[in-house]
Design a protein around this motif. Structure first.
Motif, short mmCIF file in Angstrom:
data_model
loop_
_atom_site.label_atom_id
_atom_site.label_comp_id
_atom_site.label_asym_id
_atom_site.label_seq_id
_atom_site.Cartn_x
_atom_site.Cartn_y
_atom_site.Cartn_z
N THR A 86 58.99 41.05 11.38
CA THR A 86 60.23 40.80 12.13
C THR A 86 60.40 39.29 12.22
N ALA A 87 61.60 38.86 12.58
CA ALA A 87 61.92 37.43 12.59
C ALA A 87 60.96 36.61 13.45
N GLU A 88 60.68 37.07 14.65
CA GLU A 88 59.84 36.29 15.56
C GLU A 88 58.41 36.14 15.03
N ILE A 89 57.88 37.20 14.49
CA ILE A 89 56.51 37.14 13.95
C ILE A 89 56.48 36.28 12.70
N ALA A 90 57.47 36.43 11.82
CA ALA A 90 57.53 35.62 10.60
C ALA A 90 57.62 34.13 10.97
N GLU A 91 58.47 33.79 11.93
CA GLU A 91 58.61 32.39 12.35
C GLU A 91 57.30 31.85 12.89
N ALA A 92 56.60 32.65 13.68
CA ALA A 92 55.32 32.22 14.26
C ALA A 92 54.29 31.99 13.16
N LYS A 93 54.26 32.85 12.16
CA LYS A 93 53.29 32.69 11.08
C LYS A 93 53.61 31.45 10.24
N VAL A 94 54.87 31.22 9.95
CA VAL A 94 55.28 30.02 9.21
C VAL A 94 54.85 28.77 9.98
N ARG A 95 55.08 28.77 11.28
CA ARG A 95 54.72 27.64 12.13
C ARG A 95 53.20 27.42 12.14
N ARG A 96 52.43 28.50 12.26
CA ARG A 96 50.96 28.39 12.29
C ARG A 96 50.42 27.85 10.97
N VAL A 97 50.96 28.35 9.84
CA VAL A 97 50.52 27.85 8.53
C VAL A 97 50.80 26.37 8.41
N THR A 98 52.01 25.97 8.77
CA THR A 98 52.41 24.56 8.66
C THR A 98 51.53 23.68 9.53
N GLN A 99 51.27 24.09 10.77
CA GLN A 99 50.42 23.31 11.67
C GLN A 99 49.00 23.20 11.13
N LYS A 100 48.46 24.30 10.66
CA LYS A 100 47.08 24.31 10.13
C LYS A 100 46.99 23.42 8.88
N ALA A 101 47.97 23.52 8.01
CA ALA A 101 47.97 22.72 6.78
C ALA A 101 48.07 21.23 7.10
N ARG A 102 48.96 20.87 7.99
CA ARG A 102 49.12 19.44 8.33
C ARG A 102 47.86 18.90 9.01
N ALA A 103 47.26 19.71 9.87
CA ALA A 103 46.03 19.28 10.56
C ALA A 103 44.90 19.05 9.55
N ALA A 104 44.92 19.80 8.45
CA ALA A 104 43.88 19.66 7.42
C ALA A 104 44.28 18.63 6.35
N GLY A 105 45.48 18.06 6.47
CA GLY A 105 45.93 17.05 5.52
C GLY A 105 46.52 17.61 4.23
N PHE A 106 46.98 18.86 4.27
CA PHE A 106 47.57 19.48 3.08
C PHE A 106 49.08 19.64 3.25
N PRO A 107 49.83 19.53 2.14
CA PRO A 107 51.29 19.70 2.20
C PRO A 107 51.75 21.13 1.96
N LEU A 108 50.87 22.11 2.13
CA LEU A 108 51.21 23.51 1.85
C LEU A 108 52.52 23.88 2.54
N ARG A 109 53.42 24.48 1.76
CA ARG A 109 54.72 24.88 2.29
C ARG A 109 54.76 26.39 2.45
N CYS A 110 55.25 26.82 3.60
CA CYS A 110 55.37 28.24 3.94
C CYS A 110 56.80 28.46 4.42
N THR A 111 57.45 29.48 3.86
CA THR A 111 58.83 29.77 4.23
C THR A 111 58.98 31.26 4.49
N MET A 112 60.17 31.61 5.00
CA MET A 112 60.51 33.01 5.20
C MET A 112 61.92 33.25 4.69
N GLU A 113 62.15 34.47 4.21
CA GLU A 113 63.50 34.82 3.76
C GLU A 113 63.73 36.30 4.04
N PRO A 114 64.99 36.69 4.21
CA PRO A 114 65.28 38.10 4.49
C PRO A 114 64.75 38.99 3.38
N GLU A 115 64.25 40.15 3.77
CA GLU A 115 63.71 41.10 2.79
C GLU A 115 64.84 41.71 1.99
#
Length: 105
Positions: free
Chosen positions: A76-105
């Motif tokens: 669902t939108a809220e869970i997808a947004e939270a996961k995108v945010r967590r990935v981005t935060q974890k990647a930046r904290a580790a110094g990686f530019p990993l990009r995570c996005t969401m799109e409608p199914e």
């Protein structure tokens, strides 16, 4: 004495009024390839944030590496947004530019 209330079009004692519940829109969460994020880090993200087992995480990581994008899950939108945010935060904290996005199914 007034007549008792009776719903119109009563068939078996239950009202014919039924609410239609609309399913929430679902979103696909995607990881995108880059030249800097390690494969081990991507596997760690898939296991830690998306609860994938090692085999599934490796399969998705290889899709990211070979095809440029990997599908992590549908939420669902809220869970997808939270996961995108967590990935981005974890990647930046580790110094990686990993990009995570969401799109409608």
């Amino acid at each position: 004495m007034p007549a008792p209330y009776r719903p119109q079009d009563e068939s078996d004692g239950q009202s014919l009024v039924k609410e239609r519940v609309k399913e929430p829109q679902r979103f696909v969460v995607l990881l995108h390839n880059d030249d800097y994020t390690s494969m081990d880090f991507v596997i760690d993200v898939l296991q830690g944030i998306f609860n994938k087992n090692r085999e599934e995480a490796t399969r998705i990581m290889l899709s990211v590496h070979e095809k440029g994008v990997g599908r992590c899950g549908v939420y669902t939108a809220e869970i997808a947004e939270a996961k995108v945010r967590r990935v981005t935060q974890k990647a930046r904290a580790a110094g990686f530019p990993l990009r995570c996005t969401m799109e409608p199914e």
